[in-house]
Design a protein around this motif. Structure first.
Motif, PDB file in Angstrom:
ATOM      1  N   GLY A   1       9.895  12.842  -2.584  1.00 56.52           N
ATOM      2  CA  GLY A   1      10.270  11.496  -2.158  1.00 56.52           C
ATOM      3  C   GLY A   1       9.066  10.684  -1.719  1.00 56.52           C
ATOM      4  N   ALA A   2       8.117  11.349  -1.025  1.00 51.26           N
ATOM      5  CA  ALA A   2       6.910  10.649  -0.601  1.00 51.26           C
ATOM      6  C   ALA A   2       6.092  10.214  -1.810  1.00 51.26           C
ATOM      7  N   VAL A   3       5.995  11.083  -2.850  1.00 48.77           N
ATOM      8  CA  VAL A   3       5.260  10.712  -4.056  1.00 48.77           C
ATOM      9  C   VAL A   3       5.908   9.503  -4.736  1.00 48.77           C
ATOM     10  N   ASN A   4       7.251   9.465  -4.790  1.00 48.34           N
ATOM     11  CA  ASN A   4       7.937   8.318  -5.395  1.00 48.34           C
ATOM     12  C   ASN A   4       7.656   7.037  -4.617  1.00 48.34           C
ATOM     13  N   ALA A   5       7.657   7.119  -3.281  1.00 45.66           N
ATOM     14  CA  ALA A   5       7.374   5.935  -2.465  1.00 45.66           C
ATOM     15  C   ALA A   5       5.941   5.454  -2.698  1.00 45.66           C
ATOM     16  N   TYR A   6       5.004   6.401  -2.746  1.00 49.53           N
ATOM     17  CA  TYR A   6       3.618   6.011  -2.983  1.00 49.53           C
ATOM     18  C   TYR A   6       3.440   5.452  -4.407  1.00 49.53           C
ATOM     19  N   ASN A   7       4.147   6.023  -5.386  1.00 50.66           N
ATOM     20  CA  ASN A   7       4.052   5.513  -6.763  1.00 50.66           C
ATOM     21  C   ASN A   7       4.466   4.052  -6.835  1.00 50.66           C
ATOM     22  N   LEU A   8       5.590   3.729  -6.178  1.00 52.72           N
ATOM     23  CA  LEU A   8       6.086   2.347  -6.204  1.00 52.72           C
ATOM     24  C   LEU A   8       5.131   1.413  -5.458  1.00 52.72           C
ATOM     25  N   ALA A   9       4.569   1.906  -4.350  1.00 54.74           N
ATOM     26  CA  ALA A   9       3.614   1.086  -3.596  1.00 54.74           C
ATOM     27  C   ALA A   9       2.354   0.834  -4.412  1.00 54.74           C
ATOM     28  N   VAL A  10       1.902   1.827  -5.187  1.00 58.64           N
ATOM     29  CA  VAL A  10       0.722   1.650  -6.033  1.00 58.64           C
ATOM     30  C   VAL A  10       0.995   0.649  -7.139  1.00 58.64           C
ATOM     31  N   ARG A  11       2.219   0.651  -7.662  1.00 58.63           N
ATOM     32  CA  ARG A  11       2.561  -0.320  -8.706  1.00 58.63           C
ATOM     33  C   ARG A  11       2.589  -1.736  -8.144  1.00 58.63           C
TER      34      ARG A  11
ATOM     35  N   GLU B   1      11.561  -4.086   1.348  1.00 56.59           N
ATOM     36  CA  GLU B   1      11.261  -2.867   0.607  1.00 56.59           C
ATOM     37  C   GLU B   1      10.286  -3.106  -0.534  1.00 56.59           C
ATOM     38  N   LYS B   2       9.990  -4.363  -0.829  1.00 52.85           N
ATOM     39  CA  LYS B   2       9.009  -4.682  -1.855  1.00 52.85           C
ATOM     40  C   LYS B   2       7.602  -4.832  -1.276  1.00 52.85           C
ATOM     41  N   ASN B   3       7.445  -4.491  -0.016  1.00 53.64           N
ATOM     42  CA  ASN B   3       6.147  -4.588   0.665  1.00 53.64           C
ATOM     43  C   ASN B   3       5.431  -3.238   0.544  1.00 53.64           C
ATOM     44  N   PRO B   4       4.189  -3.194   0.004  1.00 50.26           N
ATOM     45  CA  PRO B   4       3.478  -1.901  -0.136  1.00 50.26           C
ATOM     46  C   PRO B   4       3.245  -1.196   1.194  1.00 50.26           C
ATOM     47  N   ASP B   5       2.999  -1.950   2.249  1.00 44.30           N
ATOM     48  CA  ASP B   5       2.775  -1.312   3.555  1.00 44.30           C
ATOM     49  C   ASP B   5       4.043  -0.630   4.046  1.00 44.30           C
ATOM     50  N   TRP B   6       5.195  -1.279   3.817  1.00 46.22           N
ATOM     51  CA  TRP B   6       6.459  -0.677   4.229  1.00 46.22           C
ATOM     52  C   TRP B   6       6.707   0.610   3.443  1.00 46.22           C
ATOM     53  N   LEU B   7       6.422   0.588   2.127  1.00 45.76           N
ATOM     54  CA  LEU B   7       6.599   1.776   1.293  1.00 45.76           C
ATOM     55  C   LEU B   7       5.648   2.896   1.722  1.00 45.76           C
ATOM     56  N   LYS B   8       4.401   2.520   2.124  1.00 50.23           N
ATOM     57  CA  LYS B   8       3.449   3.538   2.592  1.00 50.23           C
ATOM     58  C   LYS B   8       3.972   4.225   3.853  1.00 50.23           C
ATOM     59  N   ASP B   9       4.470   3.437   4.809  1.00 52.37           N
ATOM     60  CA  ASP B   9       5.034   4.035   6.025  1.00 52.37           C
ATOM     61  C   ASP B   9       6.228   4.922   5.699  1.00 52.37           C
TER      62      ASP B   9
ATOM     63  N   LEU C   1      -5.544   4.084   0.853  1.00 49.18           N
ATOM     64  CA  LEU C   1      -4.729   5.039   1.601  1.00 49.18           C
ATOM     65  C   LEU C   1      -3.525   5.514   0.797  1.00 49.18           C
ATOM     66  N   LEU C   2      -3.042   4.695  -0.134  1.00 47.14           N
ATOM     67  CA  LEU C   2      -1.915   5.112  -0.976  1.00 47.14           C
ATOM     68  C   LEU C   2      -2.318   6.311  -1.839  1.00 47.14           C
ATOM     69  N   TYR C   3      -3.490   6.221  -2.486  1.00 51.15           N
ATOM     70  CA  TYR C   3      -3.965   7.324  -3.309  1.00 51.15           C
ATOM     71  C   TYR C   3      -4.301   8.544  -2.457  1.00 51.15           C
ATOM     72  N   LEU C   4      -4.862   8.303  -1.263  1.00 52.83           N
ATOM     73  CA  LEU C   4      -5.235   9.405  -0.392  1.00 52.83           C
ATOM     74  C   LEU C   4      -4.012  10.179   0.070  1.00 52.83           C
ATOM     75  N   ASN C   5      -2.941   9.459   0.467  1.00 51.19           N
ATOM     76  CA  ASN C   5      -1.720  10.134   0.918  1.00 51.19           C
ATOM     77  C   ASN C   5      -1.008  10.812  -0.248  1.00 51.19           C
ATOM     78  N   ARG C   6      -1.049  10.170  -1.418  1.00 48.46           N
ATOM     79  CA  ARG C   6      -0.398  10.793  -2.581  1.00 48.46           C
ATOM     80  C   ARG C   6      -1.142  12.069  -2.984  1.00 48.46           C
ATOM     81  N   ALA C   7      -2.478  12.095  -2.810  1.00 53.62           N
ATOM     82  CA  ALA C   7      -3.227  13.314  -3.092  1.00 53.62           C
ATOM     83  C   ALA C   7      -2.790  14.460  -2.182  1.00 53.62           C
ATOM     84  N   ALA C   8      -2.486  14.165  -0.911  1.00 53.07           N
ATOM     85  CA  ALA C   8      -1.993  15.195   0.001  1.00 53.07           C
ATOM     86  C   ALA C   8      -0.649  15.743  -0.479  1.00 53.07           C
ATOM     87  N   CYS C   9       0.227  14.861  -0.975  1.00 54.26           N
ATOM     88  CA  CYS C   9       1.517  15.313  -1.508  1.00 54.26           C
ATOM     89  C   CYS C   9       1.313  16.213  -2.724  1.00 54.26           C
TER      90      CYS C   9
END
Length: 423
Positions: free
Chosen positions: A311-321, A290-298, A328-336
């Protein structure tokens, strides 16, 4: 009803007739003139003129000119003679009809002959052009074949010269190798002869010493010192040599071409470990995967598909950190953020994604189109239509065949025009 032209003036010479017809009040319309050997008809609405000529004329070379309210004819006679009148006198209707029909038939036959002649001329010209083209192509093909032949001969000569040089070089090397081998053999023969001479002398001495020893115990060999010196040394003792290799993280061998890529990967891993080991209290209870950014993105993508945008925004926030270099993290978070109406944050995330999607290459074209569309959508929802149109036009430059984006851009243009008209 047509108006028959009765007024006319004419004069003649031995070879030509000059006819003038006045056209008073005629409009500037096209004139229909029919002329045969013995029949002349002119139709310029509303005027009409018809004449059966006194004698045959050369209708091919005869001319007609219209100007200054008149029409002038220059009719060349077939036979030089003076006419008694312009038209044929005492001609009844049947004769006139017969002359008209003959004139029309002759004109049709003449037109047909001219058409056939033009057709034959066109075919001959086409045939000549084809033959000329074939000759040019044949000459060009021959020129190319000659160039190929010259090039082939040149390459063949170069190849034969190279083979000859290689053969001479091999021959020279073999001679040189034989000379070196001969030079090496001579010292070996000399050493062998020296050894054989040395071995013969001690053997003779040993026989003498044996003979002397049989004669008395106190006698000794005069070559004993030489024999001790020629004794071979004992073989070396067996031992183990330890070889240590530089420790590596990767299981593959070190390659100079992969050094930069490996260092970049190690740097990213070290950065991720540093972030994970920092004071992030929310990471303490997470599993290793769960500490893997790719896993959090999926995980965020699945939440977005289910409609859980927070929930998706929280997952992307943690992946960005954990890794702030993945566009793609910023792009998907922009959609949210667009779904949640956080329009300013959607613009920020889309802009950050475009900064990371550099340089612009075909592999990231799809992501750049999405970033421009999402930022343009956020601008339009904030009623900043000019900025939104700029993003949609940038997306169209990347993907000009996208009809949906083109349709949306046209709608934005109409909104801008409507806003300008209303203001």
């Amino acid at each position: 009803m047509p108006v028959w032209l009765r007024e006319r003036s004419w004069r003649q010479s031995l070879t030509a007739v000059y006819l003038s017809l006045p056209l008073r009040g005629a409009r500037a319309t096209a004139a229909n003139i029919f002329c045969s050997e013995q029949y002349l008809k002119v139709s310029i609405p509303p005027f009409l003129f018809e004449a059966v000529l006194y004698a045959p004329i050369d209708d091919t070379n005869s001319t007609a000119k219209i100007g200054n309210g008149n029409i002038f004819f220059t009719l060349y006679k077939k036979e030089p003679a003076m006419w008694d009148s312009l038209t044929l006198a005492n001609a009844d209707k049947e004769k006139l009809q017969h002359l008209r029909e003959n004139a029309v038939l002759k004109a049709q036959e003449k037109a047909k002959e001219e058409t056939e002649a033009k057709k034959i001329t066109k075919q001959e010209n086409k045939k000549y052009a084809l033959e000329a083209t074939m000759k040019l192509e044949e000459a060009e093909r021959k020129r190319i074949e000659d160039l190929k032949e010259k090039e082939r001969q040149k390459v063949t000569k170069e190849l034969e010269l190279w083979k000859k040089q290689q053969k001479d070089g091999d021959k020279y090397k073999s001679i040189q190798a034989k000379e070196e081998l001969h030079q090496e053999k001579e010292p070996l023969k000399e050493r062998k002869n020296e050894k054989m001479n040395k071995t013969r002398i001690p053997n003779e001495g040993s026989t003498k010493t044996r003979l002397k020893s049989t004669r008395g115990h106190g006698s000794c060999s005069i070559f004993s010192q030489d024999l001790k010196e020629e004794q071979l040394p004992a073989p070396r003792a067996a031992a183990t040599i330890k070889v240590n290799f530089t420790p590596r993280v990767f299981p593959t061998a070190l390659r100079e071409s992969r050094v930069a890529e490996e260092e970049e990967w190690l740097h990213k891993q070290a950065e991720a470990r540093r972030i994970i080991n920092s004071d992030l209290s929310e990471l303490e209870d997470l599993k290793e995967e769960e500490k893997n950014p790719d896993w959090l993105k999926d995980k965020g993508n699945k939440m977005f598909a289910m409609g859980d945008y927070l929930g998706a925004v929280n997952a992307y926030n943690l992946a960005v950190r954990l890794n702030n270099k993945l566009p793609l993290l910023y792009l998907n978070r922009a959609a949210c953020h667009l779904k949640l109406r956080n329009l300013h944050k959607a613009i920020e995330d889309s802009s950050k994604a475009l900064e990371l999607l550099t340089p612009p290459v075909p592999d990231n074209a799809n992501a750049r189109v999405k970033a421009h569309v999402r930022r343009g959508t956020a601008f339009c929802q904030l009623e900043l239509y000019t900025e939104g149109l700029q993003d949609y036009e940038a997306a169209l430059k990347i993907d000009p065949k996208n009809k949906i984006i083109e349709k949306d851009a046209e709608k934005i243009r109409q909104l801008i025009q409507g806003t300008m008209q209303s203001s």
